[in-house]
Structure formats: structure tokens, C-alpha cells
Design an enzyme around this catalytic site. Structure first.
Site, PDB file in Angstrom:
ATOM      1  N   SER A 124      74.198  72.795  36.512  1.00 29.24           N
ATOM      2  CA  SER A 124      73.704  72.474  37.850  1.00 29.24           C
ATOM      3  C   SER A 124      74.541  73.142  38.917  1.00 29.24           C
ATOM      4  O   SER A 124      75.746  73.343  38.743  1.00 29.24           O
ATOM      5  CB  SER A 124      73.759  70.944  38.043  1.00 29.24           C
ATOM      6  OG  SER A 124      73.620  70.626  39.398  1.00 29.24           O
ATOM      7  N   TYR A 150      78.324  62.785  38.005  1.00 28.65           N
ATOM      8  CA  TYR A 150      77.262  63.603  37.389  1.00 28.65           C
ATOM      9  C   TYR A 150      77.671  65.074  37.401  1.00 28.65           C
ATOM     10  O   TYR A 150      77.673  65.739  36.361  1.00 28.65           O
ATOM     11  CB  TYR A 150      75.937  63.432  38.127  1.00 28.65           C
ATOM     12  CG  TYR A 150      74.979  64.572  37.857  1.00 28.65           C
ATOM     13  CD1 TYR A 150      74.825  65.594  38.797  1.00 28.65           C
ATOM     14  CD2 TYR A 150      74.293  64.661  36.659  1.00 28.65           C
ATOM     15  CE1 TYR A 150      73.996  66.676  38.539  1.00 28.65           C
ATOM     16  CE2 TYR A 150      73.463  65.743  36.392  1.00 28.65           C
ATOM     17  CZ  TYR A 150      73.319  66.743  37.333  1.00 28.65           C
ATOM     18  OH  TYR A 150      72.525  67.820  37.078  1.00 28.65           O
ATOM     19  N   LYS A 154      78.805  67.932  34.257  1.00 32.65           N
ATOM     20  CA  LYS A 154      78.263  69.290  34.037  1.00 32.65           C
ATOM     21  C   LYS A 154      79.415  70.295  34.005  1.00 32.65           C
ATOM     22  O   LYS A 154      79.454  71.202  33.171  1.00 32.65           O
ATOM     23  CB  LYS A 154      77.269  69.649  35.146  1.00 32.65           C
ATOM     24  CG  LYS A 154      75.974  68.862  35.116  1.00 32.65           C
ATOM     25  CD  LYS A 154      75.180  69.117  33.842  1.00 32.65           C
ATOM     26  CE  LYS A 154      73.831  68.422  33.870  1.00 32.65           C
ATOM     27  NZ  LYS A 154      73.064  68.627  32.629  1.00 32.65           N
TER      28      LYS A 154
HETATM   29  C1  WQD Z   1      67.917  67.557  48.811  1.00 32.22           C
HETATM   30  C2  WQD Z   1      67.949  67.479  50.344  1.00 32.22           C
HETATM   31  C3  WQD Z   1      69.195  65.609  51.194  1.00 32.22           C
HETATM   32  C4  WQD Z   1      66.394  62.557  49.726  1.00 32.22           C
HETATM   33  C5  WQD Z   1      70.884  66.939  43.632  1.00 32.22           C
HETATM   34  C6  WQD Z   1      71.913  67.167  42.565  1.00 32.22           C
HETATM   35  C7  WQD Z   1      71.693  68.514  41.916  1.00 32.22           C
HETATM   36  C8  WQD Z   1      70.284  68.592  41.400  1.00 32.22           C
HETATM   37  C9  WQD Z   1      69.276  68.293  42.504  1.00 32.22           C
HETATM   38  C10 WQD Z   1      70.278  68.037  39.058  1.00 32.22           C
HETATM   39  C11 WQD Z   1      69.328  67.094  50.888  1.00 32.22           C
HETATM   40  C12 WQD Z   1      67.715  65.509  51.576  1.00 32.22           C
HETATM   41  C13 WQD Z   1      66.988  63.778  49.994  1.00 32.22           C
HETATM   42  C14 WQD Z   1      65.909  61.766  50.799  1.00 32.22           C
HETATM   43  C15 WQD Z   1      66.639  63.444  52.352  1.00 32.22           C
HETATM   44  N1  WQD Z   1      70.081  67.683  40.334  1.00 32.22           N
HETATM   45  N2  WQD Z   1      67.105  64.202  51.293  1.00 32.22           N
HETATM   46  N3  WQD Z   1      66.058  62.253  52.084  1.00 32.22           N
HETATM   47  O1  WQD Z   1      71.411  66.442  46.661  1.00 32.22           O
HETATM   48  O2  WQD Z   1      70.576  68.864  46.848  1.00 32.22           O
HETATM   49  O3  WQD Z   1      70.976  67.918  44.625  1.00 32.22           O
HETATM   50  O4  WQD Z   1      69.613  66.999  43.025  1.00 32.22           O
HETATM   51  O5  WQD Z   1      70.700  69.030  38.587  1.00 32.22           O
HETATM   52  O6  WQD Z   1      72.604  68.651  40.858  1.00 32.22           O
HETATM   53  O7  WQD Z   1      73.191  67.185  43.185  1.00 32.22           O
HETATM   54  O8  WQD Z   1      69.055  67.104  45.961  1.00 32.22           O
HETATM   55  O9  WQD Z   1      66.835  66.171  46.400  1.00 32.22           O
HETATM   56  O10 WQD Z   1      68.843  64.626  46.535  1.00 32.22           O
HETATM   57  O11 WQD Z   1      68.481  66.348  48.315  1.00 32.22           O
HETATM   58  O12 WQD Z   1      66.750  63.837  53.540  1.00 32.22           O
HETATM   59  O13 WQD Z   1      65.358  60.632  50.630  1.00 32.22           O
HETATM   60  O14 WQD Z   1      67.061  66.467  50.772  1.00 32.22           O
HETATM   61  O15 WQD Z   1      70.022  65.196  52.274  1.00 32.22           O
HETATM   62  O16 WQD Z   1      69.543  67.807  52.112  1.00 32.22           O
HETATM   63  P1  WQD Z   1      70.577  67.573  46.136  1.00 32.22           P
HETATM   64  P2  WQD Z   1      68.260  65.974  46.762  1.00 32.22           P
END
Ligand code: WQD
Length: 333
Positions: A124, A150, A154
Site C-alpha cells: 500500500s 495497518y 504492510k
Molecule cells: C481518501 C480521501 C479523506 C472518507 C486509505 C489507506 C490506504 C488505502 C486506501 C488500503 C481523504 C477523504 C474519506 C470520508 C472524506 N487502503 N474522506 N470523508 O486515507 O487515502 O487511504 O485507504 O490499501 O492504504 O491508508 O483513503 O478513502 O479513507 O480517504 O473526506 O468519509 O477522502 O480525508 O482525503 P486514504 P480514504
């Protein structure tokens, strides 16, 4: 070539199974169904005409795992099985370390006992830690500023794989660092269907669209980005799955690491608008405080995968929204 796909009934796993089968590989699936449903096997069969042999096994059950590797006579393992909810990992670190790291060690020990020396590992972008706003390349330092167990699992597993390869010249491992997978198969039969309350943006948007969640909370609009919201590298899950096919075709002795992303960064507000444009309706949302640990902008340099795997993304954000909405229309639970 016969492949054991761990985590193969999950979101990435099911799409990877489809692409492997359609590329001519023989695929069998091992999964403990902790975050997926066995019904996915029938969906894979509907899409490909092949229902993969399935083992409901937990990698923490070393003897059951060993029986699969012993009887299956696999040429390679594509290892996707693992817990992946960032927030949950902060609350339950021991469960994450035990499941992800010990499970992988069990798998590696069984591979060694059964002379399986080829592995593709699902890693990741989280391993890059707190590098914010820079286009990430595989040679950059990892492990610094990771904000959750998490991501640490990885990172640790990557180190284990590198040390195993260093101890055994026959071991062939490719590490794939995923950015943000989104979208669904064009058939609408498989897509992201996590158990419980999702953490990631797209599954939450999906539940807002179906009314299960009243509105999307946008975590902050005061980042140093054009519209103030967080930016990520969202890759269509089918492109991601095809990256695994290329990786297994190009396996060679030693360790290789590849970013699988698009090379572009898209903001939360741009994702919301893209979804609304395709859905033809507004998505209720509200800007709230930032989420702890979030960075402003995370995106990939994918030139190494393009150069060495002959792989690049073919689908875009609009395709992902179209396919997500199509999946929602087909969804049977
Ligand atoms: C994306 C964007 C949030 C939810 C994580 C893991 C990564 C991978 C993908 C596995 C950010 C914003 C999110 C919400 C929001 N997983 N957001 N409201 O944090 O980039 O990555 O998931 O491999 O390893 O770290 O993904 O989808 O949680 O967030 O505004 O209800 O959406 O702030 O900018 P992230 P995410």
C-alpha cells in the site's frame, strides 16, 4: 500457470481473479471470509465461465494453510489476504499485527515447505508514510511517519519479503503498492462490498447514494490544495487487477517493487462532483474537521510499472463512477 489467490473473494481479489482467469491462468482462492462473501465465487463464474476452487481457510491456521499449499501444487501465490481498515487498526493493533504479519509468515513458511517460490504481494501507498504532496517513486524511503498499525504491517511484511529473498536466490517476489482503488467490474456483478461500516471515501459515497448513510462528511477543506480538500491517486480496480496479471507474468528472482496508481491526484470535491455528474443527482455532503493522520496529497509516479511491466491505467475517474453506479444498480447484498 496455477495461482493461489489469498483474499480472492475480496474487492481487489475478486477483480484480480477475473483478470487472471481471462488471461488464461488457473486460479484457486483461499479466504477466511472476514470481509467478503462466498457468493462472489458465483459472480466470478458468471463473468468468466470458471468457478475457482475455494478454500475457506484462515492463514493463522498454519496446518490448514499447509494442506492447501501441499495439495494444490501451485506455481505462485498472489497474497492479498489481510485486514485493511486504517481506523480499526489504531483501535485493535494486535489483531492487525497478528492477522497480517503472522498470517503472512505462516503462508511463507508453507510456501517454503512446499517449494512454492513465487509471490506477488499486495502492499500500500501507506508505507511511504508522511511524504505529502510529492509524486512518490519506489526508491523513496519508506516506514517513516506511518500513522497507523495497518500501514506498519504492510511495511513490516515488505521487509520480511526482502529478507526472505535475500536468504533464498530462488525466491521471486513482486511488491505492488496500491494507491486508492475505486470502481467495479463493468458487468456490475462484483464491486466494493465491505462488511460493516466502511472507512474509505468511495464505499461511504456508495452508502450515501443508497441512503444508508445520510450524508458524506468531507474531512477538511483547508488543505493546501486547489479546492482545499484532500487529494489522492484513485485507480480503477480493473486497472489494478490487470497490474497483477502483468506482475505475475514478469516475475523473476529477487524483489521488485511497483506503484500501481494513475499518476494523477483528484480531490474529494472532484470525486463528489464526478459521482453527481454520472448519477445525475446531488450527493448530500458537509465539510467537517480534518481526519487525524490524513495528508493533503498522495499520488504515484507509475513510470516504473509502465516501463518494466508494460502496464498503465486505461480507465479514468468517470469510468469508475459509471461502473460503481452500475454495480449499485445490480447489487443483491
Ligand atoms: C481518501 C480521501 C479523506 C472518507 C486509505 C489507506 C490506504 C488505502 C486506501 C488500503 C481523504 C477523504 C474519506 C470520508 C472524506 N487502503 N474522506 N470523508 O486515507 O487515502 O487511504 O485507504 O490499501 O492504504 O491508508 O483513503 O478513502 O479513507 O480517504 O473526506 O468519509 O477522502 O480525508 O482525503 P486514504 P480514504
Amino acid at each position: 500457470m496455477k495461482i493461489l489467490l489469498t483474499g480472492g473473494t475480496g474487492y481487489i481479489g475478486s477483480h484480480t481473479a477475473v483478470e487472471l482467469i481471462q488471461a488464461g491462468f488457473e486460479v484457486e482462492i483461499l479466504d477466511n471470509l472476514a470481509n467478503s462473501k462466498i457468493a462472489v465465487l458465483d459472480k466470478i463464474a458468471k463473468i468468466t465461465g470458471v468457478k475457482p476452487k475455494f478454500y475457506e481457510v484462515d492463514l493463522l491456521d498454519a496446518s490448514a494453510t499447509d494442506k492447501v499449499l501441499r495439495d494444490g501444487r501451485f506455481d505462485a501465490v498472489i497474497h492479498l489476504a489481510g485486514l485493511k481498515a486504517v481506523g480499526e487498526s489504531v483501535e485493535k493493533p494486535l489483531i492487525y499485527y497478528k492477522n497480517n504479519v503472522c498470517g503472512t509468515i505462516n503462508l511463507l513458511e508453507s510456501m517454503k515447505r512446499n517449494s512454492v517460490n513465487k509471490m506477488i504481494f499486495s502492499s500500500s501507498a501507506t508505507v511511504y508514510g508522511d511524504k505529502d504532496g510529492i509524486k512518490l517513486t519506489e526508491d523513496m524511503e519508506t516506514g517513516i511517519g506511518i500513522t497507523n498499525p495497518y500501514g506498519e504491517t504492510k511495511y513490516v511484511i515488505e521487509k520480511i519479503l526482502m529478507d526472505v529473498a535475500n536468504s533464498n536466490n530462488d525466491f521471486e517476489v513482486t511488491i505492488l503498492r496500491y494507491f486508492n482503488p475505486i470502481g467495479a467490474h463493468s458487468s456490475g456483478l462484483i464491486g466494493e462490498d465491505p462488511n460493516g461500516i466502511p472507512n474509505n471515501l468511495m464505499p461511504i459515497i456508495m452508502k450515501v447514494a443508497t441512503g444508508e448513510i445520510p450524508k458524506l462528511m468531507i474531512y477538511g477543506d483547508d488543505y493546501n490544495t486547489p479546492d482545499g480538500t484532500g487529494m489522492r491517486d484513485y485507480i480503477h480496480v480493473v486497472d489494478l487487477a490487470k497490474g497483477h496479471v502483468k506482475a505475475v507474468e514478469k516475475l523473476k528472482p529477487g524483489v521488485e517493487v511497483y506503484n500501481l496508481g494513475t499518476g494523477e491526484a483528484t480531490s474529494v470535491k472532484e470525486i463528489v462532483k464526478a459521482f453527481e455528474d454520472v448519477a445525475g443527482k446531488e450527493l448530500p455532503n458537509e465539510v467537517v474537521e480534518r481526519r487525524a493522520g490524513d495528508l493533503a496529497k498522495i499520488y504515484a509516479d507509475c513510470s516504473k510499472a509502465e516501463r518494466e511491466l508494460g502496464w498503465s491505467t486505461e480507465l479514468n475517474i468517470k469510468d469508475a463512477m459509471r461502473d460503481t453506479i452500475n454495480y449499485l444498480r445490480h447489487y443483491e447484498g
